[in-house]
Enzyme design. Structure first.
Site, PDB file in Angstrom:
ATOM      1  CE  LYS A 138      -9.048   7.097   0.009  1.00 55.04           C
ATOM      2  NZ  LYS A 138      -8.939   6.963   1.486  1.00 55.04           N
TER       3      LYS A 138
ATOM      4  CB  SER B  15      -9.306  10.648   2.544  1.00 56.78           C
ATOM      5  OG  SER B  15      -8.760   9.350   2.786  1.00 56.78           O
TER       6      SER B  15
ATOM      7  CB  SER C 201      -9.921   7.720   5.477  1.00 57.48           C
ATOM      8  OG  SER C 201      -9.206   8.916   5.701  1.00 57.48           O
TER       9      SER C 201
END
Length: 554
Positions: free
Chosen positions: A192, A264, A288
């Protein structure tokens, strides 16, 4: 609840400051009355306001100075959150270890490129260890996959191809010299894009930071390097860790590319589900990892708060941020966690807690107690049919399902926004938050601004209620006499509560909905109980095969 007047007056000063009044404009009685009305302060009379005005003026000047002080996002506050209530909640050993070799194969290997993309980390580990494919060949295959399919999903922000190929060659040389680092040796992965990587942008998915370079490797990336894994991409994320919309586009769900992947950890789940990387690293503050794993049909492991170092990661909430793996199997998730769980004091919130990971067994001892969130799972909610079927599977495996009830959650969610507003105060004050893609009420720019109106007293009181919540959840585990429980991934308060208390969870696919996209169920465990969670999830996956389904067209 009796709150000292000086503390509440500080809240008034904060609110007056938040209104943005010029520092040389004297405060008036009317200003204080307006601020008090917004804050719900109803005990001040005219004389008390007049008495407070000089102090409020001084506080406003202090706050103005504080707001203009440059602070690095990675600088942690002195308020340190620790989910541990008692010493016995910590593992007995501080050692972190993982299996030295992949687990025994359950079926023959196939090195054909068409199957390579869906291999678990454990199977890829055999392929590399047995020299059926080189680290470079595997790395090149997945880089090719990313170049071919990632544009359709908008799941990659930066390819790290040069770094990856150099690392693959070095790992091949180590194998030739007889050095084998373990089951992650030569395994490509994506991270990420809130994790820093030397020589590459770290954009946090947000336009104001799209050219940002942080010249360190995040602790997680360092540890994966040591384990032999190969970083091949910085993956997309919702801007500043909210949702699936970043400055490049909306990350897509490979099961339905007209829809978002949720977030996310948007690119992490999307890329794993589409077979573009064998595993990825995501983060969770409030859903997330769980949410995109649900939508994309991946396995998401959210570790105990403090188990994994956040050094080199974007800070959103110092007391809630957690880093964990997104994979195609529970066994893989446990392996990756073991690689990144080494204690690192550079994260002020890190906890030195051992994790001696073992490959999970799919055999369940008859009568093993497993909680289930009875009141929430008996309600009418989306995925109830899939969740009910999952409970039956668990019974058939030999688990004794035991009802467990969680406490009602206090209304303390604003703690996240307050911490996030502090982490990105300079963005708000510079008005560069206008560059963020999402400019609606339910998005970061507005949330940051609104959080400035929360009095410090309210944050402290919420923190006290959070402590009570921790004690109540600990009591719920004890009363049910279980190490873990099953809960709906979305449709209960377990997600909110356990992100506040720091408990670990693992989310796995458990069916498909009417729209043809995956559903999931979540297993939540005691603090540092990740091995138990992996064991339960692995047994469930062996019995159901939902983790073996893949989206068409990829």
């Amino acid at each position: 609840m009796n709150i000292p007047k000086p503390l509440l007056l500080t809240g008034i000063a904060l609110l007056i400051f938040a209104f943005g009044m010029a520092i040389n404009e004297a405060l008036t009685k009317s200003d204080v009355e307006t601020a008090a009305k917004v804050l719900g302060i109803d005990f001040l009379d005219d004389d008390e306001i007049e008495l407070a005005l000089p102090g409020l003026e001084r506080q406003r000047e202090t706050l103005q100075e504080l707001g203009q002080t440059p602070l690095n996002n990675g600088l942690s506050p002195t308020l340190i959150f620790n989910p541990v209530l008692r010493a016995e909640q910590l593992p007995a050993s501080k050692t972190v270890s993982a299996p030295a070799a992949p687990p025994p194969l359950s079926s023959p290997l196939c090195a054909d490129g068409g199957w390579l993309k869906w291999m678990t980390v454990a199977r890829l580990g055999h392929l590399i260890r047995d020299r059926k494919a080189s680290c470079r060949e595997v790395t090149e295959a997945f880089i090719k996959r990313l170049k071919l399919k990632a544009p359709e999903l908008h799941c990659v922000i930066t390819l790290t191809e040069e770094r990856a190929l150099a690392r693959a060659d070095a790992l091949d040389a180590e194998l030739a010299a007889g050095k084998y680092r373990g089951p992650l040796h030569g395994i490509p992965y994506g991270a990420k894009d809130l994790l820093a990587a030397k020589g590459y942008p770290t954009t946090w998915g947000a336009a104001p930071y799209k050219d940002q370079t942080i010249d360190v490797d995040a602790s997680v990336i360092e540890q994966l390097d040591d384990a032999g894994a190969i970083l091949i991409a910085k993956l997309s994320m919702g801007a500043l860790a909210w949702g699936d919309v970043w400055y490049g586009e909306m990350t897509r769900n490979p099961w339905d590319t007209e829809k978002g992947s949720s977030g996310s950890s948007a690119g992490s789940a999307s890329a794993v589900a589409a077979g573009l990387v064998p595993f990825a690293i995501g983060t969770e503050t409030l859903g997330s990892i769980v949410s995109p794993s649900t939508v994309c049909g991946t396995t998401g492991l959210r570790p105990t708060f403090g188990r994994v170092s956040r050094h080199g990661a974007m800070a959103l909430s110092w007391s809630m941020d957690k880093i964990g793996p997104i994979t195609r199997s529970a066994a893989d998730a446990g392996l990756v966690l073991a690689a990144i769980a080494n204690y690192d004091p550079r994260d002020a919130h890190a906890i030195e807690a051992g994790f001696q990971y073992e490959w999970p067994t799919t055999r369940v001892k008859a009568g093993t107690r497993l909680g289930y969130y009875k009141s929430r799972m008996e309600r009418d909610y989306p995925f109830r049919s899939q969740d009910s079927t999952a409970l039956e599977v668990l019974k058939e495996l030999g688990y004794e399902l035991v009802p467990i009830e969680l406490p009602e959650e206090p209304n303390i969610g604003f703690m996240l926004n307050v911490e996030a507003a502090a982490a990105f105060e300079s963005l708000t004050r510079s008005n560069k938050d206008d560059e963020l893609t999402r400019q609606i009420a339910n998005a970061w720019p507005n949330a940051f601004r609104t959080a400035h109106f929360v009095p410090a007293v309210a944050y402290v009181q919420a923190s006290r209620l959070r402590r009570q919540l921790m004690e109540d959840v600990d009591k719920a585990f004890a009363e049910a006499d279980v190490d873990a429980y099953v809960n709906p991934s979305w449709h209960s308060n377990s997600l909110f509560i356990t992100n506040m208390t720091g408990h670990p969870s693992i989310t796995v696919p458990n069916g498909m909905n009417e729209e043809g996209t995956p559903t999931s169920i979540t297993f939540t465990g005691k603090l540092f109980g990740e091995q138990s969670l992996v064991n339960i999830a692995a047994a469930y996956q062996a019995a159901t095969q939902w983790d073996d389904l893949h989206p068409e067209g990829f």
